[in-house]
Design an enzyme around this catalytic site. Structure first.
Site, PDB file in Angstrom:
ATOM      1  CB  CYS A 134     -21.297  30.109 -85.447  1.00  0.00           C
ATOM      2  SG  CYS A 134     -19.903  31.098 -85.990  1.00  0.00           S
ATOM      3  CD  GLU A 190     -20.255  24.057 -67.798  1.00  0.00           C
ATOM      4  OE1 GLU A 190     -20.421  23.258 -68.722  1.00  0.00           O
ATOM      5  OE2 GLU A 190     -20.049  23.701 -66.629  1.00  0.00           O
ATOM      6  CD  GLU A 232     -23.030  23.932 -63.673  1.00  0.00           C
ATOM      7  OE1 GLU A 232     -22.425  22.868 -63.926  1.00  0.00           O
ATOM      8  OE2 GLU A 232     -23.695  24.554 -64.512  1.00  0.00           O
ATOM      9  CD  GLU A 256     -25.695  17.148 -67.562  1.00  0.00           C
ATOM     10  OE1 GLU A 256     -26.343  17.556 -66.581  1.00  0.00           O
ATOM     11  OE2 GLU A 256     -24.904  17.862 -68.211  1.00  0.00           O
TER      12      GLU A 256
END
Ligand SMILES: [Zn+2]
Ligand SMILES: [Zn+2]
Ligand SMILES: [Zn+2]
Lengths: 657, 657, 657
Positions: free
Chosen positions: B113, B148, B319, B367
């Protein structure tokens, strides 16, 4: 609200939202606009009681006085839909609990559980205080209890209060847990209880809970609405004698029994938002597009007739859409004329009040996109002029006369809606769509219609339709046995007992003798699946639903393509064994109306009519301008023979009609 | 990241995922591939601090040394997006809380948070340690803070920390609770507070909460991103002087104000996944199919121009998609050439870094389906050769030159996105779709575009477009008053105040004088509903939205079919009163660009151009091979006159252009 | 259940739902209807143990005696799917916990967590008591354990019990947490654990959790089903020697490994609801409409062959749909004949039991809309006569003979389903749709098919198909190496290790040598996207999925339009590099079947055949009446040469076939 044979124009007003020095001018402009009723106060609790133990009613007294000075009768709302923060913080378990166990908390409105005893006491306290302060004020002509019961899915709460209340309610109903186990069939999946304290609310189980369990919880929840309402009406009957007490009901709402609540009220008012309501209705997109700026041609009338029935003849519109609203997925602008048309149509159906929501568009908080009669900058908005035109209409019409009983009745049941929602059996089986399609088909023939509750007296009607009603109470069964008009019974009727079981004689249960049939099997259809039949030479279908009927004493009037009965008749009692498409429904109703000796018309798609007293009203919902010279049988006092979309015409019915 | 006028190719690398004996060969092959920048470390916290109180930076030092030895400049990520298990177990209340009150726990990433003070201290601690260890390492050329922000919907948290922080933030903003009640209009539904401690987060209410409440919570949440970011940059400014500090932003992300965060950063880098981003964008299926293997022709450029603006001229791709990704609903393979094209297009728009994600496809964890430059078995994958080609392109181009200011500006606002998401009023009113459609229309005319923030200086632009911006801050209003180019203002602009209220003079509020109009009503449309107009002889529509405009001083340039103003103009200030279809938008922008004296082109659907320094770039997104001889005005240094789908051409602009 | 070469008709019966004085007549009518097996008791716990410490088995003894007196063999269900309220109230933590942390509580069925030790003890207790009471009763011929494991998504539970059990299971599997971290690749996002106690269930994270984590949790959850089942079978093996022990599996259920559970059971029975199962299957609407009243022509046969394989040759239908059901979205009525056809088709595939659900339609509780053989009013319903016809069929056929091994095998894997559901990579990649499409294509050629598990012995098959199987266990890899028939391997096979990682040699991993290929890239397609190829002159497509294959030793049999390999072959081992449309799949399978020397047919769309012993069966699922004279090679003992929709024909195969 209004004297017999007359109607008042009203408006919803929030003096607490505006500087006090604007009030007098507001009242003056209301009066000038033809307005004579003003609803106020229903969300003002935090201004009436700014904190625990301190109240401030002075501003409200001044507001009422200001309105009264301009001959505006006040309908005073009890503020119980919006308890203030300090109050909920003192009893945080007063919130309703949702299906997933989460409190439905503070920050908007309707944040309370109907079952919570502490909150009922708080309601009684504030209503007592308001009743004592304003109950006999000459400017107060009526009271509205709370606001839009059930809005935002607030009838059913899964709280501890509801749980304890439900167990008590069950004990009252069944006496012993053995009786409950037997009634519900709890043996089915070892769901038997040893005592009432073992019973949970029908939520949070692995899969579907017992439909009898859910049925009783729906009844219990509906009863809590009636009880919270009665807490308030009992107080106001004493403190404010002679005033009408009302509630503002909603569009197509099903979660509580409106007839029950109306037992304690004088007038059934409702909130009419034609464009928003069509936008969220499960209609097909082409239909929505065609009527996006007028509203559905039958939706308002349906509710007028529904609430006139619920109000034992007395009803009104408490909130009438005056422009775009803020709450539908898409919010169109009404065509010019509709704001007046909707009001006049309400009056045609017998409304004694047409009250617009709201006076001035709010510049803050949740409803900023909701139009009013006045813009936020205090200029008049487009609707104001249409309200003035409605006021002129009323003057032209003078004494409106009473609404005569119709020749046609549709029997509406809230309990039926609950049964069908609990076990639809076909995903698209919708009570509301069915009853509305029946209403639409009858009205398209030019008929006036009464929508009555399951306890209504049906004698005098030439034609009655009973939409799918799984449980038929004994009183209604008896009433139908004695009914002398033509009766159309829709499928699934009589297929369940009061305890949500299949009757021992199968469907239609108590109506088996009346209808002369037995239903042995049912099936439901995916969209674009259907079974065909030919009726009166027309190719039609049953979609959504059909039944396998064994005829015991009835005649088979029509058969489905596979040879099984589609429509049966035993004397005046007809049974339809499937969900009819629009063509079939219209043909059948036309046939029965013919047998009932009713005179029928065939209007263009958007033309609708209604009689009140000696006046005949005609409305054009479009999509085309209509030449109505062939329809008008008398001299027009309102409108012309060429009726634009959004136009209304009124003439005095000749003696020959 | 790179010297002025040049650009570097980079790659994202995870040495901690691979045996140390592979590192040297990896570095060698990177260098051989033309790579000069390597981002590492941003998810490595559990290797840097394997348990409480024990750190191990040795491996990272060796990795940086290994890369440095091959002339690879390291961009070191702070690992704060992935706190390890032992850390979260020590402060379990550090998780964000979702809309339903559930912690967003450990097991993937971004499990914190932003408001949690303890977690901020942990971030400061690890960043201090990393800065001290590597801040002055000659191989470290930059830092990436976290990873991100906002990915996986992580900006807004409904935690206790957020609640306490929000109350404090409100106290700072409003001073007194009375001022807050007034600003928010809390009287509306008795939502008034007696003190700041009564205020909850805008969640869990029965229905919509106050839009002002939500607006302030959106602002508060955005501020927490900026603050957590600044905790880290403050430390690194001291410990790692002279290095660029960046963050990797995302595609079409709206939940925090990127301009605010950029105040503490040097270069705005972003993560470019053309195929995945198109797959999840609300485009129509035919468009998605047409560009499934190339990406949308404008989406990458839009973000280049957006982030170049946010980075005050400095931006890069951190990226870059090198093959199929793993996270869209459907994951197509790029056409041959696109991996190089996307990189070159970034450079055309001014990127100083094009960094591919990732070096080697991971054979484990989340991924595995994300392609890299190297296969999991360590063979080179297809993208490696395209990266080498890009390196050769860079050599051919030599000094790239600076990106000149464009003649056209679009004003982007994150706050506007929040306002419109809180009360869209029409379900399909999307800021992102609107601003992107404006960008696409302008770019299809061959224009270079700057996307600037609401505080940008607009002087010097020949044409500016202001997408729907409900609240227009005073500074921007003043800037627009003084603007001398052609200005197109989109609907809803100026329709709200800072406190999410309707301005007392109605929309467009502070722009009323500039535009010479007043908006009195709005409406929204369902898909396939619309209102028609004819503009410059073409049949067009407003769909999604239209407004009722009263002209006070402006000229009406076009009218909707019902006669109301569609496009108005007061001098150089134009107002569009609806949501234009693509045809209308293109015609209007072409008209304004004409008035602004801009030279326009009409390219085939998939051809796009951009100038940098003296170079002119042309890209073919397809679907057809293009003969570009008519477009090229100079000698091609890259590409041929017949440009295949996925091909790029570059020529030196002649003095005449 | 039945003697070798014979089959029994059964029914599901709930004596506890009906007055005891109805039982004898029920038993008499069952016998008269040709029924010889009756399943009872599986939901009766609250009647067997009405409260804590008190049991009442007397009624069950009387029920068994009553049935036995009519020569009806009882299959006694253990009641563990419906623990009574008093029991769950004594251990409220026995509920499963859903993905959102909420208990899945009392009120329906399957309200328990498989991991809960206390509930396992309760199961052991009640099963011991039942086994002791009835285990050697001559009327008891078998036992059913629990009911429909996994129904209502009940395999995976996120409870504290599951958490502790999972940690223990992981410790057993990996030994050290370092081994687990390595196997899962937890370094990826700093997900490394320091000890097993740190590991959570793979739920509640911000985004996707580690696929290895999820894979192991799926395995763990499947193991708990096997263990709870074995708790019961271990007891009954001792207390009820010589009786078959079964479970009733479901349609297309994937959440636990059915082969594992079958290791402790004798016969694999399943619950066959053709119309309901088609309604909820992801088939296209036209297909659903065409077969709405018959069921899919292959769905029942698929499960017969699946469960015959799982049952090591022994299987049956425990619940057979006898009319409309209550649980699909839409519930159609079967065409006349289907109730018998479905039973006969089961027998054709080797079923030793066809048991209809249920004897008498329930008039109460959840399943009132589910048809039975007898109406709630005790009249016979339509299905009763069809069951009698099936009994006559059985008499005509006499000794049925054994089911011979087929020439064609499909290898089914539950673990493969879990892998593909965890990371589909394309949203529409569905194992169940793929394996079913393979089955359908083979069966449409008139072939008999065995569906076998990954541990099955494949020797003897002429053709085997391996649907997408990410992890290929060593035993299967070895078995395929030695396989001498034609082998078709579907894409994604061998693309992952046991730990859900990419194999170091890339896909197809352990099958690289066998197939002579390497897969370097994959891509997935949106609906209506696809890549084209021409195969045997036909225009076909890969949709949903395609792979980039490098051939190391194989031949390229077909290429996609972009030139890359579509179908490769190394000797008898074929690899398909994409998801074939129906045309392509049929062509390829016909080609391989040809190479395998199998005789093929081309039936009309709804005709299906199956051989058992010397009998050949033919079924017509429609939509047309079929002239089958060209197909029948022998004298018909059942049916005519003109076969109506819903009809069945049986003839003795001549020696030439
Ligand atoms: Zn007056
Ligand atoms: Zn070098
Ligand atoms: Zn016998």
């Amino acid at each position: 609200m209004a004297d017999r044979g007359s109607a008042k124009i009203g408006v919803c007003y929030y003096p607490e939202h505006w500087p006090e020095d604007m009030w007098a001018d507001d009242a003056r402009r209301m009066h000038k606009g033809g307005i004579r009723r003003v609803r106020i106060g229903e969300f003002a609790w935090s201004r009436l009681e700014p904190e625990f133990g301190r109240s401030d009613f002075g501003w409200l007294a001044r507001a009422i006085d200001t309105l009264h000075a301009e001959d505006l009768g006040v309908i005073l709302g009890t503020p119980t839909a919006t308890p203030p923060k300090w109050l909920v913080d003192r009893m945080p378990d007063m919130f309703a609990i949702d299906l997933h166990g989460r409190p439905r908390g503070f920050g908007s409105r309707r944040h309370y559980c109907f079952s919570h005893a502490g909150y009922r006491r708080e309601c009684a306290r504030i209503v007592t205080a308001l009743g004592a302060a304003f109950g006999q004020h000459p400017g107060v002509v009526g009271w509205q209890i709370d606001n839009e019961y059930g809005c935002h899915d607030t009838v059913r709460s899964y709280s501890e209060s509801a749980l304890l209340g439900f167990r008590h309610w069950l004990k009252e109903r069944y006496g012993t847990v053995a009786a409950l186990n037997e009634a519900w069939g709890n043996v089915f999946w070892s769901m038997e209880y040893r005592n009432f304290e073992e019973i949970d609310l029908p939520v949070g189980a692995v899969t579907e809970t017992n439909p009898a369990h859910r049925t009783d919880f729906d009844r219990y929840s509906s009863d809590q609405v009636r009880e919270l309402n009665r807490v308030q009406t009992d107080i106001l009957r004493v403190l404010s004698p002679g005033r009408d007490i009302v509630h503002n009901f909603m569009t197509f709402h099903s979660d509580f029994d409106h007839y029950d609540v109306m037992e304690d009220l004088d007038v059934a008012t409702w909130d009419s938002y034609p464009l928003g309501s069509l936008d969220v209705f499960p209609a097909d997109p082409a239909h929505k597009a065609a009527f996006a700026r007028t509203g559905d041609p039958d939706m308002q009338a349906f509710h007028h007739d529904l609430y006139r029935g619920a109000g034992r003849g007395r009803f009104g519109i408490m909130e009438q859409q005056p422009g775009p609203v803020n709450w539908a997925d898409y919010n169109a602008d009404p065509l010019p004329g509709l704001v007046r048309l909707w009001g006049l149509e309400g009056i045609a159906h017998g409304a004694e009040l047409v009250s617009y929501f709201r006076w001035r568009q709010t510049p803050f908080a949740q409803e900023q996109f909701h139009a009013g009669l006045i813009l936020p900058n205090n200029e008049t908005d487009r609707a104001y002029a249409e309200v003035q035109q409605l006021a002129r209409d009323l003057i032209k019409l003078g004494d409106l006369g009473a609404t005569a009983p119709a020749k046609v009745a549709i029997v509406n049941s809230y309990e039926a809606r609950w049964f069908l929602a609990i076990q639809p059996q076909g995903k698209n089986f919708s009570y509301v769509e069915q009853i509305f399609s029946i209403y639409r088909a009858l009205r398209a023939m030019g008929l006036d219609i009464d929508i009555v509750g399951p306890e209504a007296n049906l004698s005098g009607y030439a034609l009655a339709v009973l939409p799918s009603m799984p449980y038929v109470p004994p009183l209604l069964a008896a009433s139908l046995e004695g009914f002398e008009g033509q009766l159309l019974v829709m499928p699934r009727t009589g297929s369940r007992t009061a305890s949500h079981r299949i009757p021992t004689n199968l469907a239609p249960g108590p109506l088996a003798g009346l209808l002369g049939i037995k239903v042995t099997r049912v099936e439901s259809f995916r969209p674009h699946s259907a079974i065909r039949l030919v009726f009166e030479g027309e190719h039609c279908t049953f979609d959504r639903w059909r039944e396998f009927v064994t005829v015991t004493e009835a005649d088979i009037v029509a058969r489905v393509d596979d040879g099984r009965p589609a429509l049966t008749r035993k004397g005046n009692a007809w049974y339809l064994a499937g969900w009819p498409d629009a063509t079939l429904l219209a043909l059948i109703l036309r046939r029965l109306a013919g047998e009932a000796g009713l005179a029928l018309e065939s209007f263009a798609p958007g033309l609708r009519t209604r009689r009140r007293g000696h006046w005949c009203f005609l409305f054009n919902y479009g999509p085309e301008v209509a030449d109505i010279s062939g329809i008008v049988r008398g001299e027009l006092v309102i409108g012309e023979h060429v009726l634009p979309v959004g136009g209304a015409a009124v003439w005095r019915e000749g003696p020959g009609n």
